[in-house]
Structure formats: structure tokens, C-alpha cells
Design an enzyme around this catalytic site. Structure first.
Site, mmCIF file in Angstrom:
data_model
loop_
_atom_site.group_PDB
_atom_site.id
_atom_site.type_symbol
_atom_site.label_atom_id
_atom_site.label_comp_id
_atom_site.label_asym_id
_atom_site.label_seq_id
_atom_site.Cartn_x
_atom_site.Cartn_y
_atom_site.Cartn_z
ATOM 1 N N ASP A 1 7.039 -3.304 5.092
ATOM 2 C CA ASP A 1 5.784 -2.508 4.790
ATOM 3 C C ASP A 1 5.499 -1.677 6.007
ATOM 4 O O ASP A 1 6.302 -2.160 7.005
ATOM 5 C CB ASP A 1 4.482 -3.400 4.737
ATOM 6 C CG ASP A 1 3.537 -2.833 4.642
ATOM 7 O OD1 ASP A 1 3.139 -1.930 3.740
ATOM 8 O OD2 ASP A 1 2.336 -2.804 5.659
ATOM 9 N N ASP B 1 2.471 0.241 7.043
ATOM 10 C CA ASP B 1 1.171 0.317 7.923
ATOM 11 C C ASP B 1 0.440 -0.677 8.236
ATOM 12 O O ASP B 1 0.335 -1.682 7.236
ATOM 13 C CB ASP B 1 0.140 1.334 7.044
ATOM 14 C CG ASP B 1 0.628 2.711 6.812
ATOM 15 O OD1 ASP B 1 0.384 3.528 7.805
ATOM 16 O OD2 ASP B 1 1.213 3.129 5.751
ATOM 17 N N ASP C 1 1.684 -6.873 5.740
ATOM 18 C CA ASP C 1 0.348 -7.309 6.484
ATOM 19 C C ASP C 1 -0.780 -7.501 5.431
ATOM 20 O O ASP C 1 -1.843 -8.044 5.807
ATOM 21 C CB ASP C 1 -0.036 -5.970 7.124
ATOM 22 C CG ASP C 1 -0.561 -4.935 6.483
ATOM 23 O OD1 ASP C 1 0.240 -4.554 5.790
ATOM 24 O OD2 ASP C 1 -1.997 -4.829 6.540
HETATM 25 N N1 LIG Z 1 -6.487 5.706 -0.993
HETATM 26 C C1 LIG Z 1 -6.500 4.938 -0.211
HETATM 27 N N2 LIG Z 1 -5.518 4.533 0.813
HETATM 28 C C2 LIG Z 1 -5.793 3.394 1.715
HETATM 29 C C3 LIG Z 1 -6.756 2.925 1.626
HETATM 30 N N3 LIG Z 1 -6.668 1.845 2.676
HETATM 31 C C4 LIG Z 1 -5.422 2.153 2.990
HETATM 32 N N4 LIG Z 1 -4.821 3.082 2.420
HETATM 33 C C5 LIG Z 1 -3.654 3.672 2.798
HETATM 34 O O1 LIG Z 1 -2.551 2.803 2.078
HETATM 35 C C6 LIG Z 1 -1.463 3.037 2.740
HETATM 36 C C7 LIG Z 1 -0.989 1.575 3.292
HETATM 37 O O2 LIG Z 1 0.429 1.645 3.585
HETATM 38 P P1 LIG Z 1 1.352 0.352 3.593
HETATM 39 O O3 LIG Z 1 2.598 0.750 4.310
HETATM 40 O O4 LIG Z 1 0.752 -0.642 4.197
HETATM 41 O O5 LIG Z 1 1.522 0.089 2.169
HETATM 42 C C8 LIG Z 1 -1.503 3.962 3.967
HETATM 43 O O6 LIG Z 1 -1.146 5.253 3.786
HETATM 44 C C9 LIG Z 1 -2.962 3.856 4.071
HETATM 45 O O7 LIG Z 1 -3.613 5.181 4.498
HETATM 46 C C10 LIG Z 1 -7.864 3.220 0.733
HETATM 47 O O8 LIG Z 1 -8.907 2.498 0.773
HETATM 48 N N5 LIG Z 1 -7.741 4.224 -0.236
HETATM 49 MG MG LIG Z 2 0.453 -2.344 5.311
#
Ligand SMILES: Nc1nc2c(ncn2[C@@H]2O[C@H](COP(=O)(O)O)[C@@H](O)[C@H]2O)c(=O)[nH]1
Ligand SMILES: [Mg+2]
Length: 543
Positions: A74, A76, A379
Site C-alpha cells: 500500500d 499512504d 497500514d
Molecule cells: N475521499 C477520501 N479519501 C481519503 C480519506 N482518507 C484517506 N483518503 C485517501 O485515501 C488514499 C489512501 O491511499 P492508500 O495508499 O493507503 O491506499 C489517499 O489518497 C488518501 O488521501 C477520506 O476520508 N476520503
Molecule cells: Mg494506506
């Protein structure tokens, strides 16, 4: 063939120069030329012979890496560790701005401050009652706050103590703080609960706690979607993401061991490219070629905009698109991936960046025969780990950055914990003695003198019990506060595993503080869990 575009992130705003993927190069080269401010999250250097406890990989379920043919990541909060003091603060400020400007909350909110250390993962928000809860693995609420006010034992029992109706503490009435992305919204929710209690007339008419939570959620979601966060990160990634020099060597090690590597992220391509460029280079030596997506060489397949956890569902029919890295254009890719033919080893695809699709597409792209050959590192218990392991049978590793500090504190608390256990035993011992005396007094035929002597002994024991109870309570509070002043130890609630720890235990085959800790172990490592113990074994074996 269908063309569309992945440029959602930068193109929607007029307040900043509109970027294209090529256009990003001006800040990439800036990043490449200027040293990054802030600490380096991890490096390849580990001193000494053994792996420090904070960097170890812990095992719940045995995992022989020799059986793993593909390792996925993953992005983020797994490969990219955000700095909560800047990144979550940005989310917090962005959310408040939307509450004030779009949802008509009072302007005084704009002066509020964010304490990024206050909330922790594993908490549960009770949307209707405005409470924040920490519970143990049996879902017993052990710590509860209404806004920022600690709830009394009586209040806790009244709200959550009913043993007849056991609450599941799940959506829609509750929200789980199960990702670090949620810390800012949980803090803001608590602030709003306090604010509304003290100033009922100042929030929009008809607002209750649950509605306030919905507003916060809406505003946070928008911050993630409309570029409020991502544009700022793109302008200065080093301000928001920890530099990590150990990522590239770890990826190279896995590739060299003959395994495939892949990335599956919910972020879209343009943002993924920003973050991965920052993490993997180009660094200073690549200033002349700043925008070459060099990081792609470390992955066989990259899937962006994956919509996890839906990505893992069998019935997910999402289309798969190829992403053209330079332009960000999307091309329908569904038809171009060969079906798996078990007898013929498929060639590795030449194209590697995709958007959308589902786990079936990924298996085909990687020519995976059995899902147990995949190790996925993420994560998020729900987004990354639960479904991939439970439904697909992937092997999983959960990244828990908080663990590094937790194990250090745990190690420092050894003596205190021993004392706590002793106090608990003392208390048990006294209570058993009291029981025996009461039994004798109630059911045995005692002479007057004997009776008087037992009564006096009983009185002494009751005083002693109260004394030990208070000592134990005090010691327990001190121990709790040493980990986190409000919420205590991440993995424990009193003597029981916390709900978060329970989930980690059930769904993550491995867990560790950082993804790069994988690089500290052999790629052929056989991870073995520690021995299980039942309560009776502790006593019998003197553990
Ligand atoms: N639309 C929303 N996007 C969100 C939120 N919380 C996090 N995020 C986004 O998801 C991805 C996570 O990526 P990964 O690599 O962990 O799969 C990242 O782009 C965040 O900005 C939310 O509440 N709403
Ligand atoms: Mg993540």
C-alpha cells in the site's frame, strides 16, 4: 478503446498553477536540488548484531517467505509515512475551513488548535452521544470521554454497561479510528462536542452530535478529494512525508530474491507519482532527469485508484485502465490482459501502471497461481488487511508506526508491571482469605471466642484489601499514563488486549513499526509465532 484522464488532482483548482504530470517537474527538480528538511524516517543502517526491538517484525501466524512469490505494498501511511504534525494539521485546518465557509459553522473555529498527539488509533467514536471510547477485545468500554471530559464509572455503565444488549460498536452509530488519517477528524469531533455543550446557540440550528460528525466527515472527505491536501503535499513533499532511505534497498532486495513487487493504492496516479518520486528518487544525482518515473523500475505492477477494500471483493466489476505515465491518460485495459493458463507461464506485462480493476486483474497481471503466494503490506486493518486475508487468503503485514514507541515504553515498564502483577496477586490472596473467614463465620459451629477472633481478623483483612486496592489502582493509572496520558497503551486496555490489538492478532500475519523492517530480514525468512498460552498454563508453568 476509451480514453479518459487521470488528472483529477491538480486540474480542478484555479488557485494554484494547473499542473500536468510533466508540469510537476518544476517542483520535483526543486525537491531534488534542495536538501529535505526534517528527519529521515529510516535508513538502511542498523547498528549491532541483533535487530532493535522497535524494528522487529512480529508474527501472529507462521509465514515462510519461501512460499511467497509476490510482495505488494500500500502507499499512504505504509511506504509513505506522513508527518502528523504537518499533514494531519493540514487536514484539520482544511476541514475547519470547509465547516466555516461551506457549512456555516462559526468563524471562531478558525482559531482552534490541533493537538496531533491527543487521539490514537483503535478508538471508537460514538456519534450519537458525542463520546470517544477505548475498549478491550471483548468490546467492554474501559476508557470513555464525552468530548474532552472523562466519563465517570457510573456514566460509562449507564451508557455501555448493559450485558443483555451487547453493542457491536460498528457503523452507522459508531466510527472507528482505524487509520492515522482519522486522527484529525476525531480531535475535531471532540472539540465540537465540547463547543456545542458550552455554546448550544452557536452551532447551526438543529445540529446534534451525529450531524456534527457527518459534517466533519463530509469536510474531511472533501479535503482528500478536492486537492486541499494533495496540492500542498505536491508543492513540498518533504514537509509532509518522512524521507525514507531504506525503501529502495528493500524493494531491490525483494526483486533480487526473484519475487514480483506491486503497489496497490487508493491514491490516483498523479499523486502516487508525486509521493513515490519523493520516496524513491529522483534524488540529488538525478536533477537532470527529474521526471522519469524512475521509481517504477522497483515494481512489476502498479495499481492506482484501487478503491480498496472493494478492490478485494469477488463481485467487484470495476474496469481496469492502463495509465500512460507521462500524460496520465487512461486507456481501457480490461480486454488486453491474458486469461490465466496454468500450463503456460505468462510473460510479465510490459505495461505496468493501471487504475481501478479488481484483485482478479492483479492476479492475472502477476500470473499468480495461488493467493497464498502473495504478501501484502498495508497500514489499514479494514482497507488493506482484513479482506485480503480473510476472503482471499493473501498473507498480510500491518505497519504500525506507533509500535516503535510502544515497545520502548513497554520495555521500560517491566518492573512496574511486575509490581502490578504482585499487587493483583496480593489482592486475590486477601479476597480468598476473606471468603474463607466469612464461610467459617457463616457455616461453622464456632465458639464465642473463636468467632470474635475471626471477626477481628476479617476486619483487618478488609482494611488491607482496601489499601492494596488503592495501591493497585494508583500503580495502574501511572502505568497507563506512561504510554499515553489519556488512552494508555495502544495494544492493551487494563490487563486485556485492546480491541485494536485483537484485530491485529486476528488479521495480520505479521506486524511491524515500518515497512522497511522487511529489509532487515532475509527474503527467505521463516517467520514463526510465539507460543500460545491459556490462563491455566500461566499459573502452572509460572509464567
Ligand atoms: N475521499 C477520501 N479519501 C481519503 C480519506 N482518507 C484517506 N483518503 C485517501 O485515501 C488514499 C489512501 O491511499 P492508500 O495508499 O493507503 O491506499 C489517499 O489518497 C488518501 O488521501 C477520506 O476520508 N476520503
Ligand atoms: Mg494506506
Amino acid at each position: 478503446m476509451r480514453f479518459t484522464t487521470a488528472f483529477r488532482l491538480f486540474s480542478s483548482s484555479s488557485s494554484l498553477p494547473s499542473f500536468s504530470i510533466r508540469g510537476c517537474s518544476h517542483w520535483i527538480s526543486k525537491v531534488a536540488m534542495e536538501p529535505n528538511v526534517g528527519e529521515v524516517w529510516s535508513s538502511t543502517q542498523v547498528s549491532g548484531e541483533s535487530i532493535p526491538i522497535g524494528k522487529q517484525i512480529f508474527c501472529n501466524r507462521s509465514l515462510n517467505m519461501r512460499n511467497i512469490t509476490a510482495v505488494g505494498f500500500d502507499m499512504d501511511y505504509t511506504l509513505a509515512q506522513y508527518k502528523p504534525e504537518t499533514f494531519e494539521a493540514l487536514a484539520y485546518q482544511g476541514t475547519i475551513a470547509k465547516l466555516v465557509n461551506d457549512l456555516k459553522y462559526p468563524a471562531e473555529l478558525l482559531k482552534w488548535q490541533f493537538d496531533w498527539k491527543y487521539m490514537v488509533r483503535g478508538l471508537v467514536l460514538d456519534k450519537k452521544r458525542g463520546n470517544i471510547l477505548k475498549m478491550d477485545r471483548h468490546k467492554y468500554v474501559k476508557v470513555a470521554y464525552h468530548g474532552f471530559r472523562e466519563m465517570s464509572k457510573e456514566e460509562k455503565v449507564a451508557a455501555y454497561g448493559s450485558t443483555l444488549i451487547r453493542d457491536s460498536f460498528d457503523e452507522p452509530d459508531y466510527a472507528l479510528i482505524d487509520t492515522l488519517f482519522s486522527l484529525a477528524e476525531a480531535y475535531l469531533f471532540s472539540q465540537l462536542v465540547d463547543f456545542m455543550d458550552k455554546n448550544p446557540g452557536k452551532v447551526p440550528a438543529g445540529t446534534d452530535y451525529a450531524l456534527m460528525y457527518r459534517d466533519v466527515r463530509f469536510a474531511v472527505d472533501l479535503c482528500h478529494r478536492d486537492g486541499t491536501l494533495k496540492k500542498m503535499v505536491a508543492l513540498d513533499p518533504g514537509r509532509y512525508i518522512n524521507e525514507d532511505l531504506a525503501i529502495v534497498p528493500m524493494l531491490k532486495m525483494i526483486q533480487k530474491s526473484g519475487r514480483s513487487t506491486f503497489l496497490v493504492t487508493n491514491s490516483l496516479w498523479d499523486y502516487t507519482d508525486v509521493v513515490m518520486n519523493f520516496l524513491c528518487g529522483p534524488h540529488y544525482q538525478d536533477v537532470k532527469y527529474p521526471d522519469n518515473h524512475k521509481w517504477l523500475q522497483y515494481f512489476d505492477v502498479v495499481i492506482t485508484g484501487s478503491s480498496k477494500p472493494g478492490f478485494f471483493h469477488d463481485d467487484n466489476r470495476a474496469n481496469l485502465f492502463q495509465v500512460e505515465p507521462d500524460s496520465g491518460k487512461l486507456l481501457n485495459a480490461d480486454l488486453q490482459i491474458p486469461s490465466p493458463r496454468p500450463t503456460v507461464k505468462a510473460m510479465k506485462p510490459t505495461h505496468k501502471v493501471y487504475q481501478g480493476g479488481n484483485v482478479g486483474h492483479l492476479h492475472r497481471l502477476l500470473s499468480i497461481g495461488s493467493s497464498s503466494q502473495i504478501l501484502y503490506v498495508g497500514d489499514h486493518i479494514y482497507g488493506d488487511i482484513l479482506r485480503s486475508k480473510k476472503v482471499l487468503g493473501w498473507r498480510t503485514m500491518l505497519v504500525i508506526p506507533e509500535l516503535a514507541e510502544e515497545v520502548m515504553l513497554l520495555s521500560d515498564s517491566k518492573i512496574t508491571r511486575k509490581e502490578l502483577r504482585q499487587l493483583r496477586r496480593d489482592r486475590d490472596h486477601i479476597e480468598d482469605k476473606i471468603h474463607r473467614l466469612e464461610w467459617s463465620l457463616n457455616f461453622e459451629d464456632l465458639k464465642e471466642q473463636e468467632q470474635q477472633s475471626l471477626l477481628s481478623e476479617l476486619e483487618d483483612l478488609r482494611v488491607k484489601r482496601e489499601y492494596v486496592r488503592k495501591l493497585h489502582q494508583e500503580a495502574q493509572r501511572n502505568c497507563h499514563q506512561r504510554f499515553h496520558k489519556v488512552w494508555g497503551q495502544l495494544m492493551k486496555t487494563g490487563y486485556q488486549n485492546s480491541r485494536f490489538a485483537h484485530q491485529v492478532e486476528r488479521f495480520a500475519c505479521l506486524y511491524s513499526s515500518q515497512v522497511t523492517n522487511l529489509g532487515l530480514y532475509s527474503p527467505d525468512k521463516y517467520y514463526r509465532p510465539s507460543e500460545d498460552f491459556m490462563p491455566h498454563e500461566f499459573d502452572v508453568l509460572g509464567l
